[in-house]
Write a protein that holds these residues in place. Structure first.
Motif, PDB file in Angstrom:
ATOM      1  N   ARG A 111       0.777  -1.208  -0.009  1.00 16.21           N
ATOM      2  CA  ARG A 111      -0.031  -0.152  -0.271  1.00 16.21           C
ATOM      3  C   ARG A 111       0.648   1.274  -0.210  1.00 16.21           C
ATOM      4  O   ARG A 111       0.644   2.133  -0.667  1.00 16.21           O
ATOM      5  CB  ARG A 111      -0.796  -0.066   1.124  1.00 16.21           C
ATOM      6  N   THR A 112       1.948   1.249   0.741  1.00 12.49           N
ATOM      7  CA  THR A 112       2.807   2.420   0.746  1.00 12.49           C
ATOM      8  C   THR A 112       3.638   2.685  -0.410  1.00 12.49           C
ATOM      9  O   THR A 112       3.630   3.889  -0.814  1.00 12.49           O
ATOM     10  CB  THR A 112       3.743   2.121   2.043  1.00 12.49           C
ATOM     11  N   TYR A 113       3.904   1.621  -1.000  1.00 12.79           N
ATOM     12  CA  TYR A 113       4.726   1.812  -2.396  1.00 12.79           C
ATOM     13  C   TYR A 113       3.555   2.180  -3.456  1.00 12.79           C
ATOM     14  O   TYR A 113       4.056   2.977  -4.296  1.00 12.79           O
ATOM     15  CB  TYR A 113       5.358   0.309  -2.869  1.00 12.79           C
ATOM     16  N   LEU A 114       2.616   1.637  -3.640  1.00 13.27           N
ATOM     17  CA  LEU A 114       1.288   1.991  -4.726  1.00 13.27           C
ATOM     18  C   LEU A 114       1.161   3.479  -4.332  1.00 13.27           C
ATOM     19  O   LEU A 114       0.997   4.458  -5.263  1.00 13.27           O
ATOM     20  CB  LEU A 114       0.521   1.083  -4.355  1.00 13.27           C
ATOM     21  N   LYS A 115       1.021   3.830  -2.850  1.00 11.47           N
ATOM     22  CA  LYS A 115       0.600   5.385  -2.839  1.00 11.47           C
ATOM     23  C   LYS A 115       1.796   6.359  -3.131  1.00 11.47           C
ATOM     24  O   LYS A 115       1.348   7.281  -4.020  1.00 11.47           O
ATOM     25  CB  LYS A 115       0.594   5.566  -1.289  1.00 11.47           C
ATOM     26  N   GLU A 116       2.994   5.943  -3.147  1.00  9.25           N
ATOM     27  CA  GLU A 116       4.061   6.781  -3.733  1.00  9.25           C
ATOM     28  C   GLU A 116       4.274   6.632  -5.260  1.00  9.25           C
ATOM     29  O   GLU A 116       4.372   7.706  -5.770  1.00  9.25           O
ATOM     30  CB  GLU A 116       5.470   6.253  -3.127  1.00  9.25           C
ATOM     31  N   GLN A 117       4.074   5.352  -5.882  1.00  7.64           N
ATOM     32  CA  GLN A 117       4.340   5.293  -7.177  1.00  7.64           C
ATOM     33  C   GLN A 117       3.078   5.851  -7.903  1.00  7.64           C
ATOM     34  O   GLN A 117       3.338   6.479  -9.081  1.00  7.64           O
ATOM     35  CB  GLN A 117       4.362   3.977  -7.458  1.00  7.64           C
ATOM     36  N   LEU A 118       1.918   5.956  -7.502  1.00  3.24           N
ATOM     37  CA  LEU A 118       0.811   6.178  -8.142  1.00  3.24           C
ATOM     38  C   LEU A 118       0.051   7.427  -7.632  1.00  3.24           C
ATOM     39  O   LEU A 118      -1.340   7.346  -7.834  1.00  3.24           O
ATOM     40  CB  LEU A 118      -0.316   5.109  -8.122  1.00  3.24           C
ATOM     41  N   THR A 120      -0.132  10.220  -8.589  1.00  4.37           N
ATOM     42  CA  THR A 120      -0.971  11.086  -9.595  1.00  4.37           C
ATOM     43  C   THR A 120      -2.136  10.557 -10.362  1.00  4.37           C
ATOM     44  O   THR A 120      -2.700  11.056 -11.202  1.00  4.37           O
ATOM     45  CB  THR A 120       0.197  11.953 -10.736  1.00  4.37           C
ATOM     46  N   THR A 121      -2.209   9.100  -9.893  1.00  8.87           N
ATOM     47  CA  THR A 121      -3.183   8.301 -10.784  1.00  8.87           C
ATOM     48  C   THR A 121      -3.823   7.515  -9.533  1.00  8.87           C
ATOM     49  O   THR A 121      -3.820   6.381  -9.548  1.00  8.87           O
ATOM     50  CB  THR A 121      -2.654   7.469 -11.779  1.00  8.87           C
ATOM     51  N   PRO A 122      -4.625   8.205  -8.845  1.00  5.96           N
ATOM     52  CA  PRO A 122      -5.543   7.614  -7.673  1.00  5.96           C
ATOM     53  C   PRO A 122      -6.343   6.397  -8.138  1.00  5.96           C
ATOM     54  O   PRO A 122      -6.447   5.573  -7.261  1.00  5.96           O
ATOM     55  CB  PRO A 122      -6.385   8.656  -7.181  1.00  5.96           C
ATOM     56  N   CYS A 177      -9.460  -2.166 -16.674  1.00  6.68           N
ATOM     57  CA  CYS A 177      -8.634  -1.209 -16.971  1.00  6.68           C
ATOM     58  C   CYS A 177      -9.549   0.054 -17.078  1.00  6.68           C
ATOM     59  O   CYS A 177     -10.594   0.100 -17.461  1.00  6.68           O
ATOM     60  CB  CYS A 177      -7.898  -1.366 -18.464  1.00  6.68           C
ATOM     61  N   PRO A 178      -9.076   1.368 -16.468  1.00  6.33           N
ATOM     62  CA  PRO A 178     -10.023   2.418 -16.572  1.00  6.33           C
ATOM     63  C   PRO A 178     -10.143   2.834 -18.145  1.00  6.33           C
ATOM     64  O   PRO A 178      -9.426   2.627 -18.815  1.00  6.33           O
ATOM     65  CB  PRO A 178      -9.021   3.486 -15.884  1.00  6.33           C
ATOM     66  N   SER A 179     -11.244   3.253 -18.137  1.00  5.97           N
ATOM     67  CA  SER A 179     -11.696   3.669 -19.740  1.00  5.97           C
ATOM     68  C   SER A 179     -11.059   4.650 -20.410  1.00  5.97           C
ATOM     69  O   SER A 179     -10.627   4.216 -21.713  1.00  5.97           O
ATOM     70  CB  SER A 179     -13.129   4.082 -19.675  1.00  5.97           C
ATOM     71  N   ALA A 180     -10.298   5.429 -19.449  1.00  6.88           N
ATOM     72  CA  ALA A 180      -9.473   6.438 -20.321  1.00  6.88           C
ATOM     73  C   ALA A 180      -8.087   5.784 -20.794  1.00  6.88           C
ATOM     74  O   ALA A 180      -7.375   6.297 -21.748  1.00  6.88           O
ATOM     75  CB  ALA A 180      -9.053   7.541 -19.241  1.00  6.88           C
TER      76      ALA A 180
END
Length: 222
Positions: A111-118, A120-122, A177-180
Protein backbone atom coordinates in the motif's frame (compact mmCIF):
# COMPACT_ATOMS: atom_id res chain seq x y z
CA UNK A 1 1.03 -5.83 -10.52
CA UNK A 2 1.55 -4.09 -13.80
CA UNK A 3 4.91 -3.73 -15.43
CA UNK A 4 6.06 -0.57 -17.16
CA UNK A 5 4.85 -0.59 -20.75
CA UNK A 6 8.12 1.09 -21.73
CA UNK A 7 10.35 -1.80 -20.70
CA UNK A 8 12.36 -3.32 -23.55
CA UNK A 9 14.61 -5.77 -21.73
CA UNK A 10 13.10 -8.45 -19.53
CA UNK A 11 9.61 -8.19 -20.96
CA UNK A 12 10.59 -7.66 -24.62
CA UNK A 13 8.23 -4.64 -24.60
CA UNK A 14 5.05 -6.71 -24.58
CA UNK A 15 2.57 -6.30 -21.74
CA UNK A 16 1.31 -9.77 -22.62
CA UNK A 17 4.72 -11.27 -21.75
CA UNK A 18 3.94 -11.38 -18.06
CA UNK A 19 0.49 -12.77 -18.68
CA UNK A 20 2.43 -15.69 -20.16
CA UNK A 21 4.97 -15.61 -17.33
CA UNK A 22 3.78 -18.79 -15.70
CA UNK A 23 2.18 -20.50 -18.67
CA UNK A 24 4.96 -23.04 -18.90
CA UNK A 25 4.51 -24.34 -15.37
CA UNK A 26 0.94 -23.53 -14.39
CA UNK A 27 -0.44 -27.05 -14.21
CA UNK A 28 -2.99 -26.40 -11.49
CA UNK A 29 -5.80 -28.71 -12.56
CA UNK A 30 -5.27 -30.93 -9.53
CA UNK A 31 -5.89 -28.05 -7.11
CA UNK A 32 -9.67 -28.16 -7.20
CA UNK A 33 -10.69 -29.64 -10.52
CA UNK A 34 -11.40 -28.39 -14.02
CA UNK A 35 -12.16 -24.80 -14.88
CA UNK A 36 -14.56 -23.20 -17.32
CA UNK A 37 -14.47 -24.43 -20.88
CA UNK A 38 -14.69 -20.81 -21.99
CA UNK A 39 -11.12 -20.28 -20.80
CA UNK A 40 -9.69 -22.98 -23.05
CA UNK A 41 -9.77 -20.73 -26.11
CA UNK A 42 -8.10 -17.31 -26.10
CA UNK A 43 -9.27 -14.53 -28.46
CA UNK A 44 -7.72 -14.78 -31.92
CA UNK A 45 -4.86 -12.33 -32.27
CA UNK A 46 -5.28 -9.75 -35.00
CA UNK A 47 -2.05 -10.00 -36.99
CA UNK A 48 -2.46 -6.40 -38.11
CA UNK A 49 -1.64 -5.24 -34.57
CA UNK A 50 2.00 -4.29 -34.03
CA UNK A 51 4.00 -5.65 -31.11
CA UNK A 52 3.95 -2.32 -29.28
CA UNK A 53 0.19 -1.79 -29.39
CA UNK A 54 -1.50 -2.06 -26.02
CA UNK A 55 -4.99 -2.87 -24.89
CA UNK A 56 -4.39 -1.19 -21.52
CA UNK A 57 -1.89 1.62 -21.04
CA UNK A 58 -0.61 0.85 -17.56
CA UNK A 59 1.45 3.23 -15.44
CA UNK A 60 4.98 2.25 -14.48
CA UNK A 61 5.04 0.40 -11.17
CA UNK A 62 8.30 -1.54 -11.25
CA UNK A 63 11.40 0.37 -12.32
CA UNK A 64 13.08 -0.79 -15.52
CA UNK A 65 16.37 -1.03 -13.60
CA UNK A 66 14.79 -3.58 -11.25
CA UNK A 67 13.42 -5.63 -14.14
CA UNK A 68 16.76 -5.58 -15.93
CA UNK A 69 18.68 -6.56 -12.81
CA UNK A 70 16.33 -9.41 -11.96
CA UNK A 71 16.23 -10.75 -15.50
CA UNK A 72 20.02 -10.56 -15.82
CA UNK A 73 20.29 -12.71 -12.73
CA UNK A 74 18.27 -15.58 -14.23
CA UNK A 75 18.47 -15.28 -18.03
CA UNK A 76 21.79 -17.10 -18.38
CA UNK A 77 21.34 -19.54 -15.53
CA UNK A 78 20.79 -22.51 -17.82
CA UNK A 79 17.63 -23.44 -15.92
CA UNK A 80 14.36 -24.32 -17.62
CA UNK A 81 12.03 -21.44 -18.51
CA UNK A 82 9.45 -22.12 -15.76
CA UNK A 83 12.13 -21.96 -13.07
CA UNK A 84 13.64 -18.81 -14.58
CA UNK A 85 10.20 -17.17 -14.61
CA UNK A 86 9.65 -18.21 -11.01
CA UNK A 87 12.96 -16.77 -9.83
CA UNK A 88 12.43 -13.60 -11.88
CA UNK A 89 9.08 -12.88 -10.23
CA UNK A 90 10.45 -13.59 -6.77
CA UNK A 91 13.38 -11.25 -7.37
CA UNK A 92 11.05 -8.39 -8.33
CA UNK A 93 8.79 -8.89 -5.32
CA UNK A 94 11.67 -9.23 -2.86
CA UNK A 95 13.58 -6.20 -4.12
CA UNK A 96 10.50 -4.12 -3.40
CA UNK A 97 10.01 -5.90 -0.05
CA UNK A 98 6.49 -6.97 -1.00
CA UNK A 99 6.85 -10.33 0.69
CA UNK A 100 7.64 -11.17 4.29
CA UNK A 101 10.21 -13.71 5.46
CA UNK A 102 7.48 -16.37 5.60
CA UNK A 103 6.59 -15.76 1.93
CA UNK A 104 3.29 -14.00 2.61
CA UNK A 105 2.43 -10.62 1.10
CA UNK A 106 3.27 -7.53 3.11
CA UNK A 107 0.08 -5.54 2.59
CA UNK A 108 1.33 -2.44 4.39
CA UNK A 109 4.48 -2.25 2.26
CA UNK A 110 2.48 -2.73 -0.94
CA UNK A 111 0.00 0.00 0.00
CA UNK A 112 2.80 2.42 0.89
CA UNK A 113 4.66 1.72 -2.34
CA UNK A 114 1.57 2.07 -4.53
CA UNK A 115 0.64 5.32 -2.79
CA UNK A 116 4.05 6.76 -3.66
CA UNK A 117 4.28 5.38 -7.20
CA UNK A 118 0.71 6.14 -8.24
CA UNK A 119 0.18 9.39 -6.36
CA UNK A 120 -0.91 11.20 -9.52
CA UNK A 121 -3.22 8.39 -10.68
CA UNK A 122 -5.51 7.55 -7.75
CA UNK A 123 -7.79 5.41 -9.92
CA UNK A 124 -4.85 3.13 -10.69
CA UNK A 125 -3.77 3.03 -7.06
CA UNK A 126 -7.23 1.84 -6.02
CA UNK A 127 -7.34 -0.74 -8.81
CA UNK A 128 -3.89 -2.14 -8.02
CA UNK A 129 -4.65 -2.45 -4.31
CA UNK A 130 -7.92 -4.20 -5.05
CA UNK A 131 -6.62 -6.80 -7.48
CA UNK A 132 -3.46 -7.61 -5.50
CA UNK A 133 -4.63 -7.42 -1.89
CA UNK A 134 -8.36 -8.17 -2.08
CA UNK A 135 -8.71 -10.52 -5.04
CA UNK A 136 -5.56 -12.32 -6.24
CA UNK A 137 -3.67 -12.42 -2.94
CA UNK A 138 -6.37 -14.13 -0.83
CA UNK A 139 -7.34 -16.54 -3.62
CA UNK A 140 -3.74 -17.68 -4.15
CA UNK A 141 -2.94 -17.83 -0.44
CA UNK A 142 -5.91 -20.14 0.07
CA UNK A 143 -4.50 -22.58 -2.46
CA UNK A 144 -0.85 -22.08 -1.45
CA UNK A 145 0.04 -25.62 -0.40
CA UNK A 146 -1.67 -27.31 -3.33
CA UNK A 147 -0.10 -24.90 -5.83
CA UNK A 148 3.39 -25.45 -4.43
CA UNK A 149 2.93 -29.22 -4.41
CA UNK A 150 1.78 -29.36 -8.04
CA UNK A 151 4.37 -26.90 -9.36
CA UNK A 152 7.43 -28.27 -7.59
CA UNK A 153 8.20 -30.59 -10.50
CA UNK A 154 8.45 -27.56 -12.79
CA UNK A 155 10.16 -24.95 -10.59
CA UNK A 156 12.22 -27.04 -8.17
CA UNK A 157 12.75 -25.27 -4.86
CA UNK A 158 11.51 -21.90 -6.16
CA UNK A 159 8.32 -20.68 -4.48
CA UNK A 160 5.80 -20.15 -7.34
CA UNK A 161 3.34 -17.95 -5.46
CA UNK A 162 4.68 -14.58 -6.64
CA UNK A 163 4.60 -15.59 -10.30
CA UNK A 164 1.02 -16.76 -9.99
CA UNK A 165 0.12 -13.53 -8.17
CA UNK A 166 1.66 -11.30 -10.85
CA UNK A 167 -0.09 -13.20 -13.62
CA UNK A 168 -3.43 -13.05 -11.83
CA UNK A 169 -3.06 -9.32 -11.17
CA UNK A 170 -2.17 -8.56 -14.78
CA UNK A 171 -5.20 -10.44 -16.03
CA UNK A 172 -7.48 -8.58 -13.63
CA UNK A 173 -5.90 -5.24 -14.52
CA UNK A 174 -6.71 -5.85 -18.18
CA UNK A 175 -10.21 -6.92 -17.23
CA UNK A 176 -10.78 -3.72 -15.21
CA UNK A 177 -8.61 -1.19 -17.02
CA UNK A 178 -9.90 2.41 -16.60
CA UNK A 179 -11.75 3.55 -19.70
CA UNK A 180 -9.36 6.47 -20.28
CA UNK A 181 -6.46 4.00 -20.64
CA UNK A 182 -8.30 1.33 -22.59
CA UNK A 183 -7.93 0.67 -26.31
CA UNK A 184 -11.57 0.22 -27.32
CA UNK A 185 -10.99 -2.24 -30.16
CA UNK A 186 -12.76 -5.48 -31.00
CA UNK A 187 -9.79 -7.65 -30.04
CA UNK A 188 -9.06 -5.78 -26.82
CA UNK A 189 -12.67 -6.00 -25.74
CA UNK A 190 -12.61 -9.74 -26.41
CA UNK A 191 -9.54 -10.04 -24.19
CA UNK A 192 -11.22 -7.95 -21.47
CA UNK A 193 -14.14 -10.37 -21.45
CA UNK A 194 -11.78 -13.34 -21.48
CA UNK A 195 -9.71 -12.10 -18.53
CA UNK A 196 -12.86 -11.19 -16.61
CA UNK A 197 -14.04 -14.80 -16.82
CA UNK A 198 -10.69 -16.52 -16.44
CA UNK A 199 -9.04 -14.87 -13.43
CA UNK A 200 -11.84 -15.42 -10.93
CA UNK A 201 -10.76 -18.88 -9.69
CA UNK A 202 -7.57 -20.96 -9.67
CA UNK A 203 -9.31 -23.51 -11.86
CA UNK A 204 -10.10 -20.93 -14.53
CA UNK A 205 -6.62 -19.47 -14.28
CA UNK A 206 -5.26 -22.93 -14.96
CA UNK A 207 -7.31 -23.23 -18.13
CA UNK A 208 -6.13 -19.78 -19.20
CA UNK A 209 -2.47 -20.66 -18.58
CA UNK A 210 -2.78 -23.91 -20.54
CA UNK A 211 -4.49 -22.11 -23.42
CA UNK A 212 -1.65 -19.58 -23.66
CA UNK A 213 0.91 -22.38 -23.44
CA UNK A 214 -0.82 -24.27 -26.26
CA UNK A 215 -0.75 -21.13 -28.40
CA UNK A 216 2.93 -20.56 -27.63
CA UNK A 217 3.73 -24.09 -28.76
CA UNK A 218 1.58 -23.70 -31.86
CA UNK A 219 3.42 -20.47 -32.71
CA UNK A 220 6.74 -22.25 -32.52
CA UNK A 221 7.64 -21.31 -28.94
CA UNK A 222 7.72 -17.56 -29.54
Amino acid sequence: MAISRNHRGASSSSSMWLVLLFAGCAVLQSVNGAGSGACKTIPENDKSMTQDERCCTTPMVFANATLDECWKGVSDSGKLEPEKACEFSNCIMKKHKFVKANGQLDGDQIRTYLKEQLETTPEWKTLMEKVVLEECGPMIEKGREDIKKVMQQFVGQCDPMNGVLITCALGKVHANCPSADWNDSKLCNEFKSYFSKCTDTLENMNEMFLAFEAKKIADGGR
